[in-house]
Design an enzyme around this catalytic site. Sequence first.
Site, PDB file in Angstrom:
ATOM      1  N   GLY A 519       0.816  -1.207   0.000  1.00  0.00           N
ATOM      2  CA  GLY A 519       0.000   0.000   0.000  1.00  0.00           C
ATOM      3  C   GLY A 519       0.845   1.249   0.000  1.00  0.00           C
ATOM      4  O   GLY A 519       2.004   1.247   0.410  1.00  0.00           O
ATOM      5  N   THR A 520       0.286   2.355  -0.483  1.00  0.00           N
ATOM      6  CA  THR A 520       0.964   3.644  -0.474  1.00  0.00           C
ATOM      7  C   THR A 520       0.009   4.705   0.032  1.00  0.00           C
ATOM      8  O   THR A 520      -1.214   4.608  -0.122  1.00  0.00           O
ATOM      9  CB  THR A 520       1.446   4.027  -1.885  1.00  0.00           C
ATOM     10  OG1 THR A 520       0.322   4.060  -2.774  1.00  0.00           O
ATOM     11  CG2 THR A 520       2.474   3.042  -2.399  1.00  0.00           C
ATOM     12  N   GLY A 521       0.574   5.724   0.654  1.00  0.00           N
ATOM     13  CA  GLY A 521      -0.210   6.838   1.148  1.00  0.00           C
ATOM     14  C   GLY A 521       0.433   8.146   0.751  1.00  0.00           C
ATOM     15  O   GLY A 521       1.425   8.169   0.005  1.00  0.00           O
ATOM     16  N   ASP A 638      -9.649  11.530   9.435  1.00  0.00           N
ATOM     17  CA  ASP A 638      -9.466  11.019   8.070  1.00  0.00           C
ATOM     18  C   ASP A 638     -10.132   9.660   7.899  1.00  0.00           C
ATOM     19  O   ASP A 638      -9.529   8.716   7.388  1.00  0.00           O
ATOM     20  CB  ASP A 638      -7.977  10.938   7.731  1.00  0.00           C
ATOM     21  CG  ASP A 638      -7.733  10.894   6.218  1.00  0.00           C
ATOM     22  OD1 ASP A 638      -8.665  11.227   5.455  1.00  0.00           O
ATOM     23  OD2 ASP A 638      -6.627  10.521   5.807  1.00  0.00           O
TER      24      ASP A 638
END
Length: 772
Positions: A519-521, A638
């Site tokens: 995953g990436t953020g 968020d």
Amino acid sequence: MATITKVQLGQLELQGKLETLNFSALPSLRVLNLSNNNFHGPIPEAISALSKLNILDLSTNSFTGIIPSKVGNLTRLKTLLLFENQISGSIPPSFAKLMNLNLLDISTNFLVGSIPLVFGNLTKLNFLYLWRNNLTGSIPHEIGDMVNLEELDISDNNIAGSIPSNIGNLTELKYFSLFVNQLYGSIPSEIGNLVNLKDFEISTNQISGPIPQSIGNLAMLEICYLDNNNVNGAIPSEIGNLMNLRDLQIFNNQITGPIPQSIGNLTLLETFYLDNNNVNGSIPSEGGNLVNLRDFDLTYNQITGPIPHNIANFNNHLSGIIPPEIGDLSSLEALDLSSNNLSGEIPMQLQNCTKLNSLKLRSNALSGDIPSQLGNLNMHEVLDLSDNLFTGEIPPQLSKLMDLQELNLSHNELVGHIPNSFQFMTGLTLLDLSYNSLEGPLPENHFFQIAPIEWFAHNKGLCGQVHGLPPCDQSRSANNGGAEKHHKVIILVVLLTFGILFILFLIMTENFDEKYLIGTGACSIVYKATLSSEVTLAIKKFQEEDSPVIEQAFQNEIQALTEIRHRNIVKFYGFCSTNKFSFLAYEYMERGCLGAILRSEEGAMQLDWIKRVSIVRDIAQALSYLHHDFNPPIVHQDIKSNNILLDEEYKACVSDFGISRLLKPNSSHWTLLAGTYGYMAPELAYIMRVTKKCDVYSFGIVALEVIHGTHPGDLLRTLSSMLVKDVLDPRLPFHIADQVMTHQVLSVIVIAMECINTDPEGRPTMQQKAQS
């Protein structure tokens, strides 16, 4: 590359053999900690190459073989920990060269032979633990030369002979334990020289002779265990000098004479076991001074006369009723009246014993209802009312004993249902309700689903998912069949120096190879790291740049997650940080983020309506905890589908606390615009003030996304006038004939619409929605 002086890889469930490591490549190493792993095989002799080592901790592994004699070459060692392994052989005489040792713990192994005489050379030693081995021989006279010893434990071995008289030289000794050996002879009078002694344990040996009068010199003594020996003579009156004594156990000996009046001086005494001796006379009236006494056993003696009213533990052949005055024992912590001939009801005054944490009344003839007032107590150990004549229903108030470990109500005449609130008794490890006349369904939680049938056998008509009981509702049972699957909860505490943690992550991800990327953020990348066959972590690696935003996100996550413990919030296991790298270690969630699953045709089809409703409920529970059960409250800021993670069984957990805020009292909580467009509450665009209602709005959007299958987007403008079928995910069949499912889905839609009210004051709280 910087010089490595410390390696700490404890509690990671690592495995393998140490002989594969090149110790000569670490000449400057001063600390080596490999404790609490699964290393096996022998301890390699090559470890002696670490000549500068100060601390060596190989404890709690599966090492076998002997202790290499070359360990004696590590002359700078101050701490040597080899406990809880499978090491055999004898203690090497080369230990005599470890002149700088302060702490030596080689307990809980299979060591044989005698204690080396050369131990007398270790004059700097403060702590020596040899317990739970197979050591033989006697206690060497030379041990009296170890004058700096503060703790000495040789218990649970096969040591014979007598206690050497020069043990009196160890005047710094605070803890002295020799229990479970083959020691004989008498207690040396020199024991009175140990004026700093706090804990003296020599139980389960063959010690004879009287208790020396010099024991009265041990004014610091708090614990004294002389039980299971052949000690004789009377208890010396000097025992009354032990004003700090809390626990005195002399049972199973040959003590004679009366209890000295000076026993009344021991006002801090909590436990006094004198049973199975030949004590005579009466209990002195001074016993009434023992206001902190909670356990007192004088059975199997020749004592006559009354028992002072504040003696807590009777353990005799009592009959009649339990007197109401029992409620006057405000310090009572444990009450055991089992196996007597008591009758009548449990007095309500027992609720006044607010410190009571164990109540055992089994095997009597007590009757009547179980008093609901027992639920007002703070019991966390045992409540055993079995084998009596109790009638009526189980009072639901007992479920307030949420930390209680054992509850036994078996072999009575109880009727009615098991209170559904019992599912909240999360501390239970045993619940025996067998041999009554109970009926109806078992509470629906995991504890009851995995319970053995023996706990519920021989009742009138219980039903549930326990193997051996009939199902209460076949269709409901089928729907919940997946709930029987459970997984071992792995609790991993990572307390490592940043350098070693970084090296470990490099190894497990092959220098952060892309094949481990999951995953990436906005400011981080997440990798999968497998530490062992049972431990897999998600590692969040923050971008390598000097940014106050990234640093704040990193600190926010640590601040929030180190204190949070909730089943629907992702578990946090540790972190490391340098001026270049920052990492967070989390529980690995097998199915990934909710957003990705909804965007996948195959994944969305796996999310049936029941799973989707359950996911929304999980998110609500997590936010309710953050807003209403945590102090100070936390606003996530968020909440979005990409920050909701699912495990293998589709349990949802809230993650990513990078912009979360603690709502501290007397603070303004103004903020820069933060969050994700499409999920942010509209008021943030003009007032930029963080409140719980901001999360409520985001939750409403996510709830709609779960039902609709995609972000509701433009749907929000016309939602109030749309048909229900237009809100539902068209990829998933919707059977209106299933009334339960239909009601639950409609409830989620209604809740979501309440939560996205443009007026923050018109939105409900997460606590209200979590309970609906």
